[in-house]
Design a protein around this motif. Structure first.
Motif, PDB file in Angstrom:
ATOM      1  N   TYR A 207      53.796  30.755  67.115  1.00 51.01           N
ATOM      2  CA  TYR A 207      52.617  31.743  66.430  1.00 51.01           C
ATOM      3  C   TYR A 207      52.000  30.839  65.329  1.00 51.01           C
ATOM      4  CZ  TYR A 207      54.974  35.451  69.092  1.00 51.01           C
ATOM      5  OH  TYR A 207      55.496  36.202  70.013  1.00 51.01           O
ATOM      6  N   THR A 208      50.640  30.852  65.097  1.00 51.28           N
ATOM      7  CA  THR A 208      50.262  30.375  63.854  1.00 51.28           C
ATOM      8  C   THR A 208      49.735  31.608  62.946  1.00 51.28           C
ATOM      9  OG1 THR A 208      48.174  30.445  64.735  1.00 51.28           O
ATOM     10  CG2 THR A 208      49.181  28.375  64.905  1.00 51.28           C
ATOM     11  N   ASP A 209      50.125  31.582  61.687  1.00 54.34           N
ATOM     12  CA  ASP A 209      50.141  32.619  60.743  1.00 54.34           C
ATOM     13  C   ASP A 209      49.431  32.070  59.606  1.00 54.34           C
ATOM     14  OD1 ASP A 209      50.468  34.566  58.956  1.00 54.34           O
ATOM     15  OD2 ASP A 209      52.681  34.812  58.782  1.00 54.34           O
ATOM     16  N   HIS A 210      48.197  32.267  59.548  1.00 55.62           N
ATOM     17  CA  HIS A 210      47.110  31.867  58.492  1.00 55.62           C
ATOM     18  C   HIS A 210      46.857  33.124  57.443  1.00 55.62           C
ATOM     19  CE1 HIS A 210      44.635  29.718  56.022  1.00 55.62           C
ATOM     20  NE2 HIS A 210      43.552  30.388  56.398  1.00 55.62           N
ATOM     21  N   MET A 211      47.412  33.184  56.276  1.00 56.52           N
ATOM     22  CA  MET A 211      47.320  34.289  55.497  1.00 56.52           C
ATOM     23  C   MET A 211      46.076  33.960  54.552  1.00 56.52           C
ATOM     24  SD  MET A 211      50.195  36.623  54.854  1.00 56.52           S
ATOM     25  CE  MET A 211      51.369  37.108  56.157  1.00 56.52           C
ATOM     26  N   LYS A 212      45.180  34.735  54.173  1.00 60.61           N
ATOM     27  CA  LYS A 212      44.141  34.442  53.281  1.00 60.61           C
ATOM     28  C   LYS A 212      43.905  35.686  52.301  1.00 60.61           C
ATOM     29  CE  LYS A 212      40.316  35.224  56.884  1.00 60.61           C
ATOM     30  NZ  LYS A 212      40.997  34.909  58.082  1.00 60.61           N
ATOM     31  N   GLY A 213      43.254  35.156  51.273  1.00 61.23           N
ATOM     32  CA  GLY A 213      42.904  36.415  50.458  1.00 61.23           C
ATOM     33  C   GLY A 213      44.150  36.694  49.450  1.00 61.23           C
ATOM     34  N   VAL A 214      44.015  37.868  49.271  1.00 60.12           N
ATOM     35  CA  VAL A 214      45.127  38.580  48.410  1.00 60.12           C
ATOM     36  C   VAL A 214      46.821  38.230  49.011  1.00 60.12           C
ATOM     37  CG1 VAL A 214      46.054  40.540  47.444  1.00 60.12           C
ATOM     38  CG2 VAL A 214      43.899  40.473  47.999  1.00 60.12           C
ATOM     39  N   SER A 215      46.822  38.100  50.159  1.00 63.03           N
ATOM     40  CA  SER A 215      48.054  38.180  50.852  1.00 63.03           C
ATOM     41  C   SER A 215      48.412  36.581  50.880  1.00 63.03           C
ATOM     42  CB  SER A 215      48.160  38.721  52.347  1.00 63.03           C
ATOM     43  OG  SER A 215      47.235  38.141  53.186  1.00 63.03           O
ATOM     44  N   SER A 216      47.788  35.767  50.322  1.00 59.75           N
ATOM     45  CA  SER A 216      48.342  34.419  50.307  1.00 59.75           C
ATOM     46  C   SER A 216      48.921  33.622  49.115  1.00 59.75           C
ATOM     47  CB  SER A 216      47.159  33.379  50.808  1.00 59.75           C
ATOM     48  OG  SER A 216      46.126  33.431  49.628  1.00 59.75           O
ATOM     49  N   GLY A 217      49.231  34.659  48.517  1.00 59.09           N
ATOM     50  CA  GLY A 217      50.129  34.150  47.096  1.00 59.09           C
ATOM     51  C   GLY A 217      49.511  33.252  46.146  1.00 59.09           C
ATOM     52  N   LYS A 218      49.826  32.620  45.249  1.00 57.98           N
ATOM     53  CA  LYS A 218      49.142  31.964  44.430  1.00 57.98           C
ATOM     54  C   LYS A 218      49.103  30.402  44.499  1.00 57.98           C
ATOM     55  CE  LYS A 218      50.554  35.625  41.106  1.00 57.98           C
ATOM     56  NZ  LYS A 218      51.633  36.198  40.014  1.00 57.98           N
ATOM     57  N   SER A 219      49.834  29.806  45.350  1.00 54.90           N
ATOM     58  CA  SER A 219      49.906  28.398  45.360  1.00 54.90           C
ATOM     59  C   SER A 219      49.749  27.947  46.634  1.00 54.90           C
ATOM     60  CB  SER A 219      51.312  27.919  45.084  1.00 54.90           C
ATOM     61  OG  SER A 219      51.580  28.094  43.613  1.00 54.90           O
ATOM     62  N   PRO A 220      48.880  26.671  46.934  1.00 54.34           N
ATOM     63  CA  PRO A 220      48.752  26.364  48.355  1.00 54.34           C
ATOM     64  C   PRO A 220      50.115  25.822  49.113  1.00 54.34           C
ATOM     65  CG  PRO A 220      48.064  24.748  46.931  1.00 54.34           C
ATOM     66  CD  PRO A 220      48.436  25.753  46.040  1.00 54.34           C
ATOM     67  N   GLY A 221      50.094  25.816  50.324  1.00 57.93           N
ATOM     68  CA  GLY A 221      51.267  25.143  51.168  1.00 57.93           C
ATOM     69  C   GLY A 221      51.327  25.535  52.408  1.00 57.93           C
ATOM     70  N   PHE A 222      52.143  24.962  53.378  1.00 52.18           N
ATOM     71  CA  PHE A 222      52.220  25.048  54.795  1.00 52.18           C
ATOM     72  C   PHE A 222      53.809  24.779  55.005  1.00 52.18           C
ATOM     73  CE2 PHE A 222      50.495  21.025  54.089  1.00 52.18           C
ATOM     74  CZ  PHE A 222      51.310  20.027  55.109  1.00 52.18           C
TER      75      PHE A 222
ATOM     76  N   GLY B 237      51.570  19.576  43.322  1.00 51.66           N
ATOM     77  CA  GLY B 237      51.963  18.752  42.158  1.00 51.66           C
ATOM     78  C   GLY B 237      53.213  18.080  42.236  1.00 51.66           C
ATOM     79  N   GLN B 238      54.176  18.135  43.182  1.00 57.03           N
ATOM     80  CA  GLN B 238      55.278  17.517  43.020  1.00 57.03           C
ATOM     81  C   GLN B 238      55.598  16.458  44.472  1.00 57.03           C
ATOM     82  OE1 GLN B 238      58.574  20.631  42.724  1.00 57.03           O
ATOM     83  NE2 GLN B 238      57.198  21.632  41.142  1.00 57.03           N
ATOM     84  N   GLY B 239      56.060  15.613  44.303  1.00 60.44           N
ATOM     85  CA  GLY B 239      56.118  14.706  45.482  1.00 60.44           C
ATOM     86  C   GLY B 239      55.083  14.184  46.141  1.00 60.44           C
ATOM     87  N   ALA B 240      55.072  13.571  47.309  1.00 60.40           N
ATOM     88  CA  ALA B 240      54.053  12.912  47.829  1.00 60.40           C
ATOM     89  C   ALA B 240      53.570  13.943  48.927  1.00 60.40           C
ATOM     90  CB  ALA B 240      54.478  11.834  48.648  1.00 60.40           C
ATOM     91  N   ALA B 241      52.289  13.847  49.262  1.00 61.01           N
ATOM     92  CA  ALA B 241      51.546  14.947  50.399  1.00 61.01           C
ATOM     93  C   ALA B 241      52.213  14.665  51.666  1.00 61.01           C
ATOM     94  CB  ALA B 241      50.039  14.597  50.150  1.00 61.01           C
ATOM     95  N   VAL B 242      52.343  15.954  52.211  1.00 61.68           N
ATOM     96  CA  VAL B 242      53.132  15.556  53.677  1.00 61.68           C
ATOM     97  C   VAL B 242      51.980  16.007  54.775  1.00 61.68           C
ATOM     98  CG1 VAL B 242      54.849  16.484  55.210  1.00 61.68           C
ATOM     99  CG2 VAL B 242      55.326  16.707  52.632  1.00 61.68           C
ATOM    100  N   LEU B 243      51.992  15.134  55.793  1.00 61.76           N
ATOM    101  CA  LEU B 243      50.965  15.231  56.858  1.00 61.76           C
ATOM    102  C   LEU B 243      51.734  16.488  57.756  1.00 61.76           C
ATOM    103  CD1 LEU B 243      50.081  11.748  57.967  1.00 61.76           C
ATOM    104  CD2 LEU B 243      48.481  13.597  57.463  1.00 61.76           C
ATOM    105  N   PRO B 244      50.779  17.474  58.175  1.00 58.36           N
ATOM    106  CA  PRO B 244      51.198  18.448  58.928  1.00 58.36           C
ATOM    107  C   PRO B 244      51.855  17.997  60.397  1.00 58.36           C
ATOM    108  CG  PRO B 244      48.880  18.718  58.538  1.00 58.36           C
ATOM    109  CD  PRO B 244      49.370  17.477  57.980  1.00 58.36           C
ATOM    110  N   GLU B 245      51.461  16.852  60.770  1.00 53.42           N
ATOM    111  CA  GLU B 245      51.894  16.262  62.163  1.00 53.42           C
ATOM    112  C   GLU B 245      53.367  15.889  61.712  1.00 53.42           C
ATOM    113  OE1 GLU B 245      47.503  15.954  62.755  1.00 53.42           O
ATOM    114  OE2 GLU B 245      49.161  15.376  61.146  1.00 53.42           O
ATOM    115  N   GLU B 246      53.665  15.138  60.693  1.00 55.88           N
ATOM    116  CA  GLU B 246      54.969  14.829  60.423  1.00 55.88           C
ATOM    117  C   GLU B 246      55.876  15.911  60.259  1.00 55.88           C
ATOM    118  OE1 GLU B 246      55.301  11.935  56.924  1.00 55.88           O
ATOM    119  OE2 GLU B 246      54.148  10.653  57.780  1.00 55.88           O
ATOM    120  N   LEU B 247      55.456  16.855  59.665  1.00 53.91           N
ATOM    121  CA  LEU B 247      56.244  18.146  59.202  1.00 53.91           C
ATOM    122  C   LEU B 247      56.630  18.764  60.501  1.00 53.91           C
ATOM    123  CD1 LEU B 247      56.131  20.158  56.250  1.00 53.91           C
ATOM    124  CD2 LEU B 247      56.120  21.440  58.508  1.00 53.91           C
TER     125      LEU B 247
END
Length: 328
Positions: A181-196, A220-230
């Motif tokens: 499943y893909t779960d994309h939360m937006k607006g209020v329900s997406s918390g305060k920091s970006p991530g996946f 702001g911590q560590g290198a950026a991760v590609l979604p494909e790699e993850l």
């Protein structure tokens, strides 16, 4: 601060606990009270995931006086603690095997929160039981399907699709029945920091559920991760977990052993993969608290024909019964 938050949580779910901490914060005096339960709310410290608090509540919730219904706020998915998704997919079916079930048993994710700022919210509800039933859980069975969730918060919804595609690229070679499943939360329900991130579970014909998960580096911590790699790495982690095998995945080994210990005075058996360092330490705690010893037999891959070495854990429960359950 997360330990202080945990102590406050324990204080909320119990009645009559005494907790004293010395001025330097190095010794803790704790006198346990009765497990009370009821409807509660708690703000977890954002330096650890909600999973850190939820793991302990899963151990205590069945033995409360009133059924527990608690709202926890904080970080739902991080790289340190088991995420809420994994505990929902693996720990709840495990509790059901010990007779803790009913429509009141649920974990619901209202909002997702990624580190460092969190902002997620979940609801955990669990019914109470007087006694636990013993289990004989020694045949994991063959994998029949793989399910998963790819979630993204405060980033492009395309991230989730890219993770799904790369994970399927690996898993489709082994099994056709895969649904992520893909779960994309937006607006209020997406918390305060970006991530996946991603959480995958493999289910066998006998109802064993094995899980793996990965989350992106905090902002702001560590290198950026590609979604494909993850996605690829998460699929490989799931294959690693399947290779380790057993009837309970490595996240929930300690929960299974605790519930076996607290069961009726009857023999419980469970087949596990290689014991994690946390589980080994946990077995020492079980021995010092309950004076209980497990019989541990190793099964070589040749006997089982699958994966790594397995361990068959056998014990006789201590016959614990819930003293504070209201008898109607």
């Amino acid at each position: 601060d997360f330990e202080a938050s945990f102590i406050r949580l324990i204080d909320k779910v119990t009645n009559g606990s005494r907790i004293e901490i010395n001025q330097t914060g190095t010794t803790l005096y704790y006198q346990p009270g009765l497990l009370y339960g009821g409807s509660l709310e708690h703000d977890c410290s954002p330096s650890r995931g909600i999973g850190y608090y939820l793991e302990s509540l899963l151990c205590l919730a069945p033995f409360m006086k009133h059924p527990l219904k608690i709202v926890l706020r904080g970080v739902t998915n991080d790289q340190v603690d088991p995420s809420v998704d994994v505990l929902k997919a693996t720990a709840l079916p495990l509790l059901k095997k010990f007779g803790i079930d009913g429509e009141n048993l649920e974990i619901k994710i209202n909002r997702r929160g990624m580190p460092p700022k969190g902002g997620g919210e979940i609801l955990f509800a669990c019914p109470v039981r007087k006694v636990l039933q013993p289990v004989q859980f020694t045949d994991p069975g063959k994998i029949k399907r793989i399910r998963g969730t790819a979630y993204s918060v405060r980033v492009s919804p395309q991230m989730a699709n890219r993770m799904v595609e790369s994970a399927r690229g690996i898993l489709n070679k082994f099994l056709p029945d895969i649904y992520i499943y893909t779960d994309h939360m937006k607006g209020v329900s997406s918390g305060k920091s970006p991530g996946f991130g991603m959480c995958l579970t493999a289910e066998t014909i006998n109802g064993t559920i094995l899980s793996a998960e990965l989350a992106s580096n905090p902002q702001g911590q560590g290198a950026a991760v590609l979604p494909e790699e993850l996605g690829q790495n998460c699929a490989k982690l799931l294959l690693e977990e399947i290779y380790r095998g057993g009837c309970v995945d490595s996240t929930n080994q300690s929960l299974a052993l605790l519930l076996m210990t607290l069961g009726q005075r009857d023999v419980s058996k469970v087949l596990l993969g290689p014991l994690s360092p946390y589980t080994i330490e946990f077995l020492r705690h079980l021995r010092s608290f309950f004076q209980i010893m497990f019989k541990i037999e190793t099964k070589t891959p040749e006997e089982e024909h699958v994966g790594g070495e397995k361990v068959l854990m056998t014990c006789v429960g201590i016959g614990f019964s819930n003293l504070s359950k209201t008898i109607r």
